[in-house]
Design a protein around this motif. Structure first.
Motif, short mmCIF file in Angstrom:
data_model
loop_
_atom_site.label_atom_id
_atom_site.label_comp_id
_atom_site.label_asym_id
_atom_site.label_seq_id
_atom_site.Cartn_x
_atom_site.Cartn_y
_atom_site.Cartn_z
N LEU A 55 -9.06 2.40 -2.94
CA LEU A 55 -7.91 2.45 -3.68
C LEU A 55 -7.11 1.05 -3.80
N SER A 56 -7.76 0.10 -3.00
CA SER A 56 -7.17 -1.36 -2.92
C SER A 56 -7.47 -2.03 -4.21
N ARG A 57 -8.26 -1.65 -5.10
CA ARG A 57 -8.60 -2.25 -6.18
C ARG A 57 -7.34 -2.26 -7.25
N ASN A 58 -6.50 -0.98 -7.01
CA ASN A 58 -5.39 -1.22 -7.65
C ASN A 58 -4.21 -0.98 -6.78
N LEU A 59 -4.01 -1.80 -5.68
CA LEU A 59 -3.22 -1.75 -4.49
C LEU A 59 -1.96 -1.32 -4.95
N ARG A 60 -1.03 -1.95 -5.76
CA ARG A 60 0.52 -1.53 -5.75
C ARG A 60 0.45 -0.16 -6.37
N GLU A 61 -0.28 0.29 -7.35
CA GLU A 61 -0.32 1.42 -7.87
C GLU A 61 -0.77 2.66 -6.79
N ASN A 62 -1.64 2.42 -5.86
CA ASN A 62 -2.38 3.31 -5.03
C ASN A 62 -1.64 3.23 -3.73
N PHE A 63 -0.59 2.34 -3.50
CA PHE A 63 -0.06 1.97 -2.17
C PHE A 63 0.38 3.23 -1.39
N VAL A 64 1.03 4.30 -2.01
CA VAL A 64 1.24 5.28 -1.15
C VAL A 64 0.16 6.07 -0.89
N LEU A 65 -0.84 6.10 -1.40
CA LEU A 65 -2.02 6.81 -1.02
C LEU A 65 -2.88 6.11 -0.05
N ILE A 66 -2.63 4.64 0.00
CA ILE A 66 -3.29 3.83 1.06
C ILE A 66 -2.57 4.11 2.37
N GLU A 67 -1.21 4.31 2.23
CA GLU A 67 -0.47 4.48 3.39
C GLU A 67 -0.91 5.67 4.00
N ASP A 68 -1.22 6.67 3.42
CA ASP A 68 -1.82 8.01 3.81
C ASP A 68 -3.21 7.84 4.48
N GLU A 69 -3.90 7.04 4.15
CA GLU A 69 -5.31 6.77 4.57
C GLU A 69 -5.04 6.11 5.85
N PHE A 70 -4.06 5.07 5.96
CA PHE A 70 -3.84 4.22 7.17
C PHE A 70 -3.19 5.49 8.25
N ALA A 71 -2.51 6.17 7.90
CA ALA A 71 -1.99 7.30 9.05
C ALA A 71 -3.28 8.03 9.49
N ILE A 72 -4.05 8.50 8.55
CA ILE A 72 -5.13 9.28 8.89
C ILE A 72 -6.16 8.46 9.91
N GLU A 73 -6.43 7.37 9.56
CA GLU A 73 -7.02 6.39 10.49
C GLU A 73 -6.37 6.07 12.00
N TYR A 74 -5.34 5.96 11.80
CA TYR A 74 -4.49 5.64 13.07
C TYR A 74 -4.55 6.94 14.09
N GLU A 75 -4.26 8.20 13.38
CA GLU A 75 -4.21 9.31 14.30
C GLU A 75 -5.81 9.57 14.72
N ALA A 76 -6.67 9.35 14.02
CA ALA A 76 -8.03 9.42 14.61
C ALA A 76 -8.37 8.97 15.75
N LEU A 77 -7.64 7.67 15.99
CA LEU A 77 -7.76 6.91 17.21
C LEU A 77 -6.53 7.24 18.41
N GLY A 78 -5.97 8.31 18.04
CA GLY A 78 -5.08 8.76 19.04
C GLY A 78 -3.86 7.78 18.88
N LEU A 79 -3.34 7.14 17.91
CA LEU A 79 -2.28 6.41 17.48
C LEU A 79 -1.64 6.62 16.52
N SER A 80 -0.36 6.46 16.48
CA SER A 80 0.76 6.62 15.21
C SER A 80 0.92 5.50 14.35
N TYR A 81 1.00 5.88 13.27
CA TYR A 81 1.02 4.57 12.02
C TYR A 81 2.63 4.60 11.83
N GLU A 82 3.17 3.44 11.82
CA GLU A 82 4.65 3.13 11.30
C GLU A 82 4.30 2.56 9.63
N SER A 83 4.99 3.33 8.85
CA SER A 83 4.78 3.02 7.46
C SER A 83 5.37 1.86 6.91
N TYR A 84 4.88 1.18 6.07
CA TYR A 84 5.32 0.10 5.51
C TYR A 84 7.08 0.29 4.97
#
Length: 226
Positions: free
Chosen positions: A149-178
């Motif tokens: 998604l980062s290949r077109n980062l600004r267009e896909n930024f919302v989707l990247i945020e979703d992926e970060f939220a999933i990754e943090y949740e898998a570690l038992g942490l909460s993700y604060e969005s941009y």
């Protein structure tokens, strides 16, 4: 006495051949002991020249087949007609010295067992080390979805945020969005993604070390019980 000993040994070997079959590995002294104790896995290890855990499935299947042959031969054997071997204490001692000689193949195999065990331990440690290296690389790498998604980062930024939220949740942490931190968008999205990729690597490195420690403790516990 020498010729008498040879005669008795030949008789015993012939009786063993008839009752339990030929010696597949051509180790007659160990084979003779296996005829008496077919369930002794230590003897089978000496017979094949390797520890039980290092044997292939095919080798273990052969052992079971030979073991069955030995047991059948023992249960079906009948005394030879009219033949009786009287062993004097002196003759018994001489036979024992030959069968259990320090130069016997069986005892040589036992002497080498410590070397085999050490080699197995080294191989296991090397395999475990390689496994941990590969495991760490997989765990701490940037998630493929975020890389793509980062290949077109600004267009896909919302989707990247979703992926970060999933990754943090898998570690038992909460993700604060941009947008929670920068509601006016006054921070570089590229810098945000880079910083959070680095943070994820550090967090996953900590998680990897926990898993590694747990696995090593489990292996140590298993080795102690064995």
């Amino acid at each position: 006495m020498k010729y008498k000993l040879i005669t008795i040994c030949l008789f015993l070997c012939y009786a063993s051949f008839v009752s339990a079959g030929n010696d597949p590995m051509k180790k007659p002294k160990v084979w003779k002991m296996l005829q008496e104790s077919p369930n002794d896995n230590a003897l089978w290890a000496a017979y094949l020249g390797k520890s039980w855990i290092c044997m292939t499935i095919h080798e273990k299947e052969n052992i079971e087949k030979w073991r069955g042959t030995l047991k059948t031969g023992t249960s079906n054997s009948t005394p030879s007609t009219g033949v009786h071997v009287a062993l004097t204490p002196e003759l018994q001692k001489e036979i024992d010295e030959q069968v259990f000689s320090e130069t016997d193949e069986f005892w040589e195999g036992e002497a080498l067992q410590s070397d085999v065990t050490q080699q197995e331990t080294v191989k296991e440690q090397e395999a475990l080390k390689a496994h941990f290296v590969e495991m760490e690389q997989r765990m701490v790498m940037v998630p493929p979805a975020i890389t793509r998604l980062s290949r077109n980062l600004r267009e896909n930024f919302v989707l990247i945020e979703d992926e970060f939220a999933i990754e943090y949740e898998a570690l038992g942490l909460s993700y604060e969005s941009y947008w929670d931190i920068y509601p006016n968008g006054k921070y570089s999205p590229e810098k945000w993604v880079y910083e959070h990729n680095m943070e994820l690597k550090k967090l996953k490195k900590v998680e990897f070390e926990k898993i590694k420690h747990s696995m090593l403790a489990s292996v140590a516990s298993t080795n102690e019980s064995n």
